[in-house]
Design an enzyme around this catalytic site. Structure first.
Site: not given
Ligand code: GLY
Length: 402
Positions: A123, A181, A241, A253, A257
């Site tokens: 990250d 992500d 997932t 999300r 991303w």
């Molecule tokens: N894992 C990063 C998010 O929750 O988007």
């Protein structure tokens, strides 16, 4: 004669490049009332973030606020969201020029610096580029360059050339987990190549993105959340997932991303394959029968209790910001659609339904995001990244007025 005979093919090539988006730089007309709303949102954000700064002890990093318990939650610097607070402060500072925001951002960045050597997380793009990358645009400093380069070096240690990806989550050594992500961490690598001239960062980003197109995406351009690769052979072992409703669902999300990530890939490489990928994802999202009329996604496009499923303001913010860049690269018709959807998102996130009253909500600008529904954490709460990408989307919208 010779020169004249070249004119037609050159003209045809230029036209085809323009229509394919390679040279396109569309401009769209922002609405006056939306620009006024954005101006007020920046001023209110300034008040909110100064209020937020008083909610937690020095050395911590804002995470969320629980309205039901009136509880502010923080993390240490190694949490994946640790860069969004300073990033939001700096972006708000760009808009309001309130020196208090810059002072608080600079103070918070000091506590984040050490993460440049953190090789235990993928990250680092979120953590270091949203923070120090923004700081380097606000007040460029050689020490920021160094931090960003070290961060990119740390991230690169997680790249496995056999798999063709950067490892996301740590796991058993034989497994190799990559989440969608991770597309968001590639901008840090492109920046490092620009800062150093070393193309190895760029090549890792391109390889990661190509592997992601191959294995994360379904034919309809929706994405799996997690791919588990064989760390030795690179074979795909599982597609599943972690944060979505089901293995075959489209976690909201994650879709945002991916969209944002492939827009960055196109910006940085100008390879049309990434533009096509971003357009495919945008089509999946904007034509999705489960995208509500107000364009604020449910937390998963396949959640069972739609229309009563929770909305995720963070998925909306990220999507709006990505669409406001993508609309510049495509033909006018698609671009206008992307611009209009982003505008609708900004308008709706600015209403009292989503935007918090001053000096409430722990100082966060937005309410109603969903962090990790299956784990039962951060459900229907404010989140640092919802604010960060909302501010960015508003900056991008405002840029069309210039
Ligand atoms: N894992 C990063 C998010 O929750 O988007």
């Amino acid at each position: 004669m010779k020169y004249k005979s070249l004119q037609l093919p050159v003209l045809a090539l230029c036209l085809s490049l323009i229509t394919s988006g390679v040279f396109a730089q569309n401009s769209f007309k922002p609405q006056k009332d939306v620009l006024a709303t954005i101006k007020k949102n920046f001023a209110d954000g300034d008040v909110q973030y100064k209020y937020m700064a008083k909610q937690f002890i020095d050395g911590q990093f804002p995470k969320t606020y629980h309205p039901d318990k009136d509880k502010f939650e923080t993390s240490n610097s190694s949490w994946w969201c640790s860069g969004f607070y300073s990033g939001s402060l700096l972006k708000l500072y760009q808009e309001t020029k309130d020196a208090a925001l810059l002072t608080e951002a600079n103070h918070n960045l000091k506590g984040l610096e050490k993460e440049q050597f953190n090789k235990g997380t993928h990250d680092l793009g979120f953590m270091m580029y949203c923070s120090f990358g923004t700081a380097n645009r606000v007040e460029p400093k050689p020490e920021y360059n160094e931090i960003l380069i070290n961060s990119a070096k740390s991230l690169s240690t997680r790249f496995n050339p056999t798999v063709g990806c950067i490892r996301s989550w740590n796991s058993k050594p034989e497994d190799f987990l990559v989440i969608i992500d991770n597309m968001m961490n590639l901008e840090l690598l492109f920046n490092a190549t620009k800062l150093t001239g070393d193309s190895s960062f760029y090549k890792i980003a391109v390889t990661h993105a190509n592997t992601t197109i191959k294995n994360h995406y379904r034919p309809d351009f929706s994405s799996y959340h997690v791919i588990n690769y064989d760390a030795q052979t690179g074979a795909v072992k599982e597609k599943k997932t972690a944060q979505g409703f089901a293995n075959e669902s489209a976690w909201a999300r994650g879709q945002s991303w991916g969209l944002y990530g492939f827009v960055v890939m196109y910006r940085e490489t100008k390879d049309k394959k990434y533009l096509d990928q971003a357009k495919g994802i945008a089509h999946f999202l904007l034509s999705n029968p489960n995208l509500p009329a107000d364009k604020i996604p449910y937390w998963d496009y396949n959640a069972t209790n739609i229309p009563n499923a929770l909305r995720d303001a963070s998925a909306a913010s990220i999507m709006a910001s990505a669409l406001l860049e993508l609309c510049r690269y495509v033909d006018k018709k698609d671009g206008q659609e992307y611009f209009n959807v982003a505008q609708t998102i900004i308008k709706n996130l600015s209403t009292p339904q989503y935007k918090a009253d001053l000096n409430t909500n722990g100082g966060f600008i937005l309410k109603h995001s969903v962090g990790h529904f299956p784990a039962g954490t951060e459900i229907d709460v404010p989140l640092t990244y919802a604010d960060y990408y909302f501010i960015e989307a508003m900056q991008r919208y405002k840029a069309f007025a210039k």
